[in-house]
Design a protein around this motif. Structure first.
Motif, PDB file in Angstrom:
ATOM      1  N   ARG A  44       0.778  -1.303  -0.089  1.00  0.00           N
ATOM      2  CA  ARG A  44       0.007   0.028   0.097  1.00  0.00           C
ATOM      3  C   ARG A  44       1.005   1.494  -0.006  1.00  0.00           C
ATOM      4  N   LEU A  45       1.772   1.397   0.770  1.00  0.00           N
ATOM      5  CA  LEU A  45       2.777   2.600   1.016  1.00  0.00           C
ATOM      6  C   LEU A  45       3.887   2.558   0.023  1.00  0.00           C
ATOM      7  N   LEU A  46       4.472   1.381  -0.398  1.00  0.00           N
ATOM      8  CA  LEU A  46       5.517   1.723  -1.249  1.00  0.00           C
ATOM      9  C   LEU A  46       5.407   0.951  -2.756  1.00  0.00           C
ATOM     10  N   GLY A  47       4.345   0.303  -2.869  1.00  0.00           N
ATOM     11  CA  GLY A  47       3.936  -0.028  -4.327  1.00  0.00           C
ATOM     12  C   GLY A  47       4.719  -1.437  -4.556  1.00  0.00           C
ATOM     13  N   VAL A  48       5.092  -2.430  -3.430  1.00  0.00           N
ATOM     14  CA  VAL A  48       5.658  -3.647  -3.616  1.00  0.00           C
ATOM     15  C   VAL A  48       4.700  -4.414  -4.407  1.00  0.00           C
ATOM     16  N   SER A  49       4.749  -5.139  -5.404  1.00  0.00           N
ATOM     17  CA  SER A  49       3.985  -6.133  -6.085  1.00  0.00           C
ATOM     18  C   SER A  49       3.729  -7.220  -4.887  1.00  0.00           C
ATOM     19  N   GLU A  50       2.448  -7.470  -5.106  1.00  0.00           N
ATOM     20  CA  GLU A  50       1.986  -8.654  -4.314  1.00  0.00           C
ATOM     21  C   GLU A  50       2.535 -10.202  -4.803  1.00  0.00           C
ATOM     22  N   LYS A  51       2.602 -10.091  -6.124  1.00  0.00           N
ATOM     23  CA  LYS A  51       3.275 -11.247  -6.993  1.00  0.00           C
ATOM     24  C   LYS A  51       4.609 -11.512  -6.453  1.00  0.00           C
ATOM     25  N   THR A  52       5.297 -10.020  -6.062  1.00  0.00           N
ATOM     26  CA  THR A  52       6.663 -10.320  -5.841  1.00  0.00           C
ATOM     27  C   THR A  52       6.721 -10.900  -4.156  1.00  0.00           C
ATOM     28  N   LEU A  53       5.849 -10.424  -3.500  1.00  0.00           N
ATOM     29  CA  LEU A  53       5.601 -10.822  -2.003  1.00  0.00           C
ATOM     30  C   LEU A  53       5.444 -12.441  -2.267  1.00  0.00           C
ATOM     31  N   THR A  54       4.757 -12.776  -2.851  1.00  0.00           N
ATOM     32  CA  THR A  54       4.163 -14.133  -3.127  1.00  0.00           C
ATOM     33  C   THR A  54       5.181 -15.109  -3.523  1.00  0.00           C
ATOM     34  N   GLU A  55       5.851 -14.852  -4.504  1.00  0.00           N
ATOM     35  CA  GLU A  55       7.062 -15.445  -4.991  1.00  0.00           C
ATOM     36  C   GLU A  55       8.169 -15.772  -4.500  1.00  0.00           C
ATOM     37  N   HIS A  56       8.601 -14.530  -3.556  1.00  0.00           N
ATOM     38  CA  HIS A  56       9.889 -14.566  -3.047  1.00  0.00           C
ATOM     39  C   HIS A  56       9.950 -14.287  -1.458  1.00  0.00           C
ATOM     40  N   GLY A  57       8.789 -13.889  -0.982  1.00  0.00           N
ATOM     41  CA  GLY A  57       8.639 -13.735   0.281  1.00  0.00           C
ATOM     42  C   GLY A  57       9.039 -12.269   1.021  1.00  0.00           C
ATOM     43  N   ALA A  58       8.661 -11.669   1.737  1.00  0.00           N
ATOM     44  CA  ALA A  58       8.979 -10.273   2.201  1.00  0.00           C
ATOM     45  C   ALA A  58      10.578 -10.033   2.422  1.00  0.00           C
ATOM     46  N   VAL A  59      11.071 -11.256   2.865  1.00  0.00           N
ATOM     47  CA  VAL A  59      12.499 -11.107   3.230  1.00  0.00           C
ATOM     48  C   VAL A  59      13.445 -11.640   1.958  1.00  0.00           C
ATOM     49  N   SER A  60      13.558 -10.932   1.063  1.00  0.00           N
ATOM     50  CA  SER A  60      14.122 -11.246  -0.296  1.00  0.00           C
ATOM     51  C   SER A  60      14.826  -9.908  -0.832  1.00  0.00           C
ATOM     52  N   GLU A  61      15.875 -10.331  -1.660  1.00  0.00           N
ATOM     53  CA  GLU A  61      16.363  -9.155  -2.738  1.00  0.00           C
ATOM     54  C   GLU A  61      15.377  -8.398  -3.593  1.00  0.00           C
ATOM     55  N   GLU A  62      14.486  -9.161  -4.031  1.00  0.00           N
ATOM     56  CA  GLU A  62      13.346  -8.656  -4.967  1.00  0.00           C
ATOM     57  C   GLU A  62      12.771  -7.648  -4.086  1.00  0.00           C
ATOM     58  N   VAL A  63      12.200  -7.945  -2.978  1.00  0.00           N
ATOM     59  CA  VAL A  63      11.340  -6.867  -2.037  1.00  0.00           C
ATOM     60  C   VAL A  63      12.146  -5.828  -1.476  1.00  0.00           C
ATOM     61  N   ALA A  64      13.288  -6.148  -1.263  1.00  0.00           N
ATOM     62  CA  ALA A  64      14.315  -4.861  -1.081  1.00  0.00           C
ATOM     63  C   ALA A  64      14.286  -3.949  -2.083  1.00  0.00           C
ATOM     64  N   ARG A  65      14.411  -4.523  -3.167  1.00  0.00           N
ATOM     65  CA  ARG A  65      14.636  -3.751  -4.435  1.00  0.00           C
ATOM     66  C   ARG A  65      13.586  -2.599  -4.961  1.00  0.00           C
ATOM     67  N   GLU A  66      12.238  -3.456  -4.581  1.00  0.00           N
ATOM     68  CA  GLU A  66      11.119  -2.836  -4.953  1.00  0.00           C
ATOM     69  C   GLU A  66      10.675  -1.702  -3.734  1.00  0.00           C
ATOM     70  N   MET A  67      10.998  -1.944  -2.446  1.00  0.00           N
ATOM     71  CA  MET A  67      11.006  -1.147  -1.571  1.00  0.00           C
ATOM     72  C   MET A  67      11.736   0.225  -1.606  1.00  0.00           C
ATOM     73  N   ALA A  68      13.198   0.036  -2.088  1.00  0.00           N
ATOM     74  CA  ALA A  68      14.104   0.980  -2.245  1.00  0.00           C
ATOM     75  C   ALA A  68      13.430   2.040  -3.235  1.00  0.00           C
ATOM     76  N   GLU A  69      12.928   1.474  -4.353  1.00  0.00           N
ATOM     77  CA  GLU A  69      12.290   2.170  -5.586  1.00  0.00           C
ATOM     78  C   GLU A  69      11.133   2.810  -5.162  1.00  0.00           C
ATOM     79  N   GLY A  70      10.510   2.215  -4.474  1.00  0.00           N
ATOM     80  CA  GLY A  70       8.895   2.518  -4.055  1.00  0.00           C
ATOM     81  C   GLY A  70       9.139   3.862  -3.096  1.00  0.00           C
ATOM     82  N   VAL A  71       9.893   3.849  -2.227  1.00  0.00           N
ATOM     83  CA  VAL A  71      10.172   4.937  -1.393  1.00  0.00           C
ATOM     84  C   VAL A  71      10.777   6.214  -2.088  1.00  0.00           C
ATOM     85  N   ARG A  72      11.849   6.084  -3.051  1.00  0.00           N
ATOM     86  CA  ARG A  72      12.245   7.046  -3.572  1.00  0.00           C
ATOM     87  C   ARG A  72      11.497   7.636  -4.494  1.00  0.00           C
TER      88      ARG A  72
END
Length: 410
Positions: free
Chosen positions: A310-338
């Motif tokens: 909701r706040l950062l735009g992290v994809s639900e698909k990314t969370l489902t496929e890789h989990g919250a603790v993952s390189e992919e989620v960290a990437r989307e979090m950083a890009e989303g907040v920026r």
């Protein structure tokens, strides 16, 4: 290495019972080192008059400078000035200037206090009053036949400003011509203590009259050099800076967050933070620095998956496929907040602080740190096998250092 013998006496039963951490020792020792004086002995005594008397008597026999903290207040367990005045054979007299200061502070607070508070206006004959801008008990400096006795208030918010504004000039006046030593400290991040020693010790082995030391702190290492000769200290510093390079983030009392904020301001860059496992630690450290409002846009503590989306735009698909603790989620979090903040840099943390929640694939201590810029996004992976609080600090240290190293390129 210095001919001036300095002793510190900290008073207070709360220190010996463990209810209060003695922060004065490290603070005063570092302040003394900054002007070339070395603390040779430290004693902590309880709120017992006879214990205090014995400690001061011994200190007067062996030391040139005696610094005593605490015991200057108006209560029954505050008897430092009485004991010192008695030992030095000096009568206590009321200082009307101090009494007026106490009365003014009371009136500003609009409270009624017993007349016993004015015991703090009693000053040993011949003592120099050190004003207390943050309290009622003044500090006192007593020249006793070439020895200097300093009485300082116990609360850090009173002692520290007094020490820097009044005590240091007194010490310079009395001992400015004495032999001094040169003490320098270098703050190193991203290297273990043993690795730092392996790089530094061999290249300094041939330098005479040099004391070398290391101190492992949380998330960093301090390298300390001490010499009576400036030329030796200069050469040692030159070699250390070559050997450790960009891993040195500062010197003296510098803090990594202070360095990063100053670098961001100098480069006219801004930052936003998205944190999960660190729970706001990165943002807290940045905003603890004066002037951070010029560079810090916003911080998001997105602990739940829903908030990441909701706040950062992290994809639900990314969370489902890789989990919250993952390189992919960290990437989307950083890009989303920026993207959401418009900051120059976006940084993110997601991990498993423990002590529960780990798996063989994602163990406790795993953390991913994302760093987004206009040129792309990078993610670091670390295993930080510490307790929960230490884990959070280490992760924040790595995050801040990523920003620092990026700014070094500019």
């Amino acid at each position: 290495m210095t001919c001036v013998r300095v002793e510190l006496i900290n008073t207070g039963s709360e220190l010996l019972l463990g209810f209060t951490v003695n922060m004065h020792l490290s603070y005063i020792a570092r302040q003394l080192a900054g002007i070339g004086l070395r603390l040779e002995r430290q004693v902590t005594v309880a709120d017992a008059r006879e214990e205090m008397r014995m400690a001061v008597e011994e200190a007067l026999r062996r030391s040139d400078i005696i610094i005593i903290t605490g015991g200057l207040g108006p209560t029954s367990d505050d008897f430092t000035r009485d004991v010192v005045a008695e030992l030095l054979g000096r009568k206590l007299v009321r200082d009307e200037g101090v009494a007026a200061h106490i009365a003014e502070r009371i009136s500003k607070r609009r409270i009624r206090l017993p007349d016993s508070i004015y015991v703090q206006a009693l000053v040993p004959v011949g003592a120099q009053v050190l004003p207390n801008r943050n309290g009622t008990a003044p500090g006192l400096a007593i020249d006793e036949g070439g020895k200097l006795v300093l009485l300082l208030p116990g609360p850090p918010r009173e002692l520290k400003p007094m020490f820097e504004e009044y005590v240091l000039p007194v010490l310079e006046k009395h001992f400015g011509a004495q032999e001094r030593f040169d003490c320098r400290t270098f703050k190193v991040v991203g290297m273990a203590e043993s690795i730092v020693e392996g790089k530094v010790a061999p290249i300094l082995a041939d330098l005479p009259e040099l004391e070398l030391g290391y101190s492992a702190k949380m998330g960093e290492v301090e390298v300390r050099i001490i010499s009576n000769f400036k030329s030796t200290a200069d050469e040692a510093e030159k070699r250390i800076r070559v050997a450790l390079g960009d891993s040195i983030y500062g010197s003296g009392d510098a803090r990594l967050e202070e360095v990063v904020v100053k670098m961001l301001a100098a480069a006219h860059q801004t930052i936003a933070v998205a944190e999960s496992c660190t729970g706001g630690t990165v943002a807290n450290r940045i905003t603890n620095v004066s002037g951070s409002s010029e560079v810090f846009i916003n911080g998001c503590v997105t602990y739940s998956n829903e908030s990441k989306t909701r706040l950062l735009g992290v994809s639900e698909k990314t969370l489902t496929e890789h989990g919250a603790v993952s390189e992919e989620v960290a990437r989307e979090m950083a890009e989303g907040v920026r993207a959401g903040s418009g900051a120059s840099f976006g940084i993110s943390t997601t991990g498993i602080a423990g002590p529960t929640g780990g798996t063989p694939e994602k163990p406790v201590g795993l953390v991913y740190i994302g760093f987004a810029t206009a040129h792309g996004t990078a993610v670091q992976r670390h295993i930080l096998a510490f307790d929960r609080e230490t884990f959070k600090f280490f992760a924040s240290q790595f995050a801040l250092d990523i920003v620092r190293r990026e700014l070094l390129k500019k």
